[in-house]
Design an enzyme around this catalytic site. Sequence first.
Site, PDB file in Angstrom:
ATOM      1  N   GLY A  11       0.818  -1.204   0.000  1.00 24.36           N
ATOM      2  CA  GLY A  11       0.000   0.000   0.000  1.00 24.36           C
ATOM      3  C   GLY A  11       0.852   1.255   0.000  1.00 24.36           C
ATOM      4  O   GLY A  11       2.091   1.198   0.036  1.00 24.36           O
ATOM      5  N   LEU A  13       1.303   3.659   2.306  1.00 22.67           N
ATOM      6  CA  LEU A  13       2.135   3.814   3.505  1.00 22.67           C
ATOM      7  C   LEU A  13       3.216   2.748   3.541  1.00 22.67           C
ATOM      8  O   LEU A  13       4.368   3.040   3.894  1.00 22.67           O
ATOM      9  CB  LEU A  13       1.266   3.737   4.764  1.00 22.67           C
ATOM     10  CG  LEU A  13       2.019   3.828   6.102  1.00 22.67           C
ATOM     11  CD1 LEU A  13       2.843   5.098   6.191  1.00 22.67           C
ATOM     12  CD2 LEU A  13       1.041   3.725   7.273  1.00 22.67           C
ATOM     13  N   ASP A  39      -1.139 -13.415   5.816  1.00 24.30           N
ATOM     14  CA  ASP A  39      -2.526 -13.238   6.235  1.00 24.30           C
ATOM     15  C   ASP A  39      -2.520 -12.942   7.726  1.00 24.30           C
ATOM     16  O   ASP A  39      -2.315 -13.834   8.551  1.00 24.30           O
ATOM     17  CB  ASP A  39      -3.321 -14.510   5.936  1.00 24.30           C
ATOM     18  CG  ASP A  39      -4.758 -14.431   6.426  1.00 24.30           C
ATOM     19  OD1 ASP A  39      -5.182 -13.363   6.895  1.00 24.30           O
ATOM     20  OD2 ASP A  39      -5.465 -15.465   6.337  1.00 24.30           O
ATOM     21  N   ALA A  61      -4.641  -3.127   6.593  1.00 24.24           N
ATOM     22  CA  ALA A  61      -5.946  -2.734   7.127  1.00 24.24           C
ATOM     23  C   ALA A  61      -7.029  -2.954   6.086  1.00 24.24           C
ATOM     24  O   ALA A  61      -6.769  -2.937   4.878  1.00 24.24           O
ATOM     25  CB  ALA A  61      -5.934  -1.262   7.542  1.00 24.24           C
ATOM     26  N   TYR A  62      -8.229  -3.173   6.576  1.00 22.10           N
ATOM     27  CA  TYR A  62      -9.424  -3.162   5.744  1.00 22.10           C
ATOM     28  C   TYR A  62      -9.911  -1.725   5.745  1.00 22.10           C
ATOM     29  O   TYR A  62     -10.393  -1.220   6.754  1.00 22.10           O
ATOM     30  CB  TYR A  62     -10.466  -4.113   6.338  1.00 22.10           C
ATOM     31  CG  TYR A  62     -11.740  -4.265   5.527  1.00 22.10           C
ATOM     32  CD1 TYR A  62     -12.691  -3.238   5.488  1.00 22.10           C
ATOM     33  CD2 TYR A  62     -12.014  -5.430   4.828  1.00 22.10           C
ATOM     34  CE1 TYR A  62     -13.861  -3.373   4.756  1.00 22.10           C
ATOM     35  CE2 TYR A  62     -13.191  -5.570   4.096  1.00 22.10           C
ATOM     36  CZ  TYR A  62     -14.109  -4.538   4.073  1.00 22.10           C
ATOM     37  OH  TYR A  62     -15.277  -4.675   3.349  1.00 22.10           O
ATOM     38  N   THR A  63      -9.773  -1.039   4.607  1.00 21.74           N
ATOM     39  CA  THR A  63     -10.050   0.404   4.570  1.00 21.74           C
ATOM     40  C   THR A  63     -11.238   0.776   3.688  1.00 21.74           C
ATOM     41  O   THR A  63     -11.465   1.957   3.445  1.00 21.74           O
ATOM     42  CB  THR A  63      -8.809   1.165   4.082  1.00 21.74           C
ATOM     43  OG1 THR A  63      -8.435   0.678   2.790  1.00 21.74           O
ATOM     44  CG2 THR A  63      -7.649   1.002   5.048  1.00 21.74           C
ATOM     45  N   TYR A 126     -16.274   0.624  10.096  1.00 23.01           N
ATOM     46  CA  TYR A 126     -14.824   0.749   9.979  1.00 23.01           C
ATOM     47  C   TYR A 126     -14.227   1.310  11.264  1.00 23.01           C
ATOM     48  O   TYR A 126     -13.250   0.787  11.811  1.00 23.01           O
ATOM     49  CB  TYR A 126     -14.475   1.650   8.792  1.00 23.01           C
ATOM     50  CG  TYR A 126     -13.026   2.043   8.711  1.00 23.01           C
ATOM     51  CD1 TYR A 126     -12.047   1.112   8.412  1.00 23.01           C
ATOM     52  CD2 TYR A 126     -12.641   3.370   8.936  1.00 23.01           C
ATOM     53  CE1 TYR A 126     -10.703   1.477   8.345  1.00 23.01           C
ATOM     54  CE2 TYR A 126     -11.310   3.749   8.851  1.00 23.01           C
ATOM     55  CZ  TYR A 126     -10.344   2.802   8.562  1.00 23.01           C
ATOM     56  OH  TYR A 126      -9.024   3.160   8.495  1.00 23.01           O
ATOM     57  N   LYS A 130     -11.521  -0.545  13.890  1.00 17.72           N
ATOM     58  CA  LYS A 130     -10.202   0.021  14.183  1.00 17.72           C
ATOM     59  C   LYS A 130     -10.056   0.329  15.668  1.00 17.72           C
ATOM     60  O   LYS A 130      -8.980   0.143  16.248  1.00 17.72           O
ATOM     61  CB  LYS A 130      -9.967   1.283  13.346  1.00 17.72           C
ATOM     62  CG  LYS A 130      -9.801   1.016  11.854  1.00 17.72           C
ATOM     63  CD  LYS A 130      -8.583   0.162  11.536  1.00 17.72           C
ATOM     64  CE  LYS A 130      -7.295   0.926  11.683  1.00 17.72           C
ATOM     65  NZ  LYS A 130      -6.113   0.128  11.258  1.00 17.72           N
TER      66      LYS A 130
END
Length: 287
Positions: A11, A13, A39, A61-63, A126, A130
Amino acid sequence: MTRYLITGAHGSLGHDLQAALAAAPGTRHVTALGRAELDITDPDACRAAVADHDVVLNAAAYTAVDAAEDDEEAAHLVNAIGAENLAAASRTAGAVLVQYSTDYVFDGRQAEPYSEDTPHSPVSAYGRTKAEGERRARAAHPEGTIVLRTAWLYGEHGPSFVRTMMRLYRERGTLAVVDDQHGQPTWTRDLADQTIRMLDSGLRSATLHGTNSGSTSWHGFAQAIVENLGGDPADVTPVTSADYPRRAPRPANSVLSHDGWQQHGLTPMRAWRPALERAMTAAGWTP
């Protein structure tokens, strides 16, 4: 030699963390793993990957904020269970975990910037996942977890608001952007560099806010992008969030306080506007 493991390495970042570590002084060994290589929802895989590392930088992350409203379980697996798995593995290995989090752990309803110790108040799936990731990571590795909340990220790699605004402005010549949501545009390279400075200071456990300083609205952000392209900021029309309804609610105020940096003897990140100018120039996005 310090040994770093980067998760979510492909990603925006993740890319900039690799670049920042490569440019940093000293001897540093970096293992960079994307979703296909690790994973993080698998605790055994996390233990194997983290072993023999000194620092774990969890940029995975799941964003998909809107999609999470319909599949919170999938977001929870990555953002909460994954964070817990990495924290537990880091504790076993004696490593420090940097858990990147988000402004979405807050509801966005208060007028002033959110301090590091403000209680969680998420209003989206979301944000809930988090916030739970923060809680689980701290519980699994209380002496070695740094929660680093960030917001409004953009960078050279991957999709971002900056890329979208550049494309739309070049196609249309005008933009309409919401002006009732405020936050801190944050360059991923500045966040990566700040992460390295933080770790080099010896910090092992804290909650900090990793955003560029100052604040603006999405409209003001878009105006700055257009101006950097050599265009007229007046080409960007302000609209309200009601004009662009989304599946998940967005915080009206995403501005985060930076008091925690001074408490640890560190300097907050620079202002968002010069960071944006530098980022667009470095990526070759300006005339």
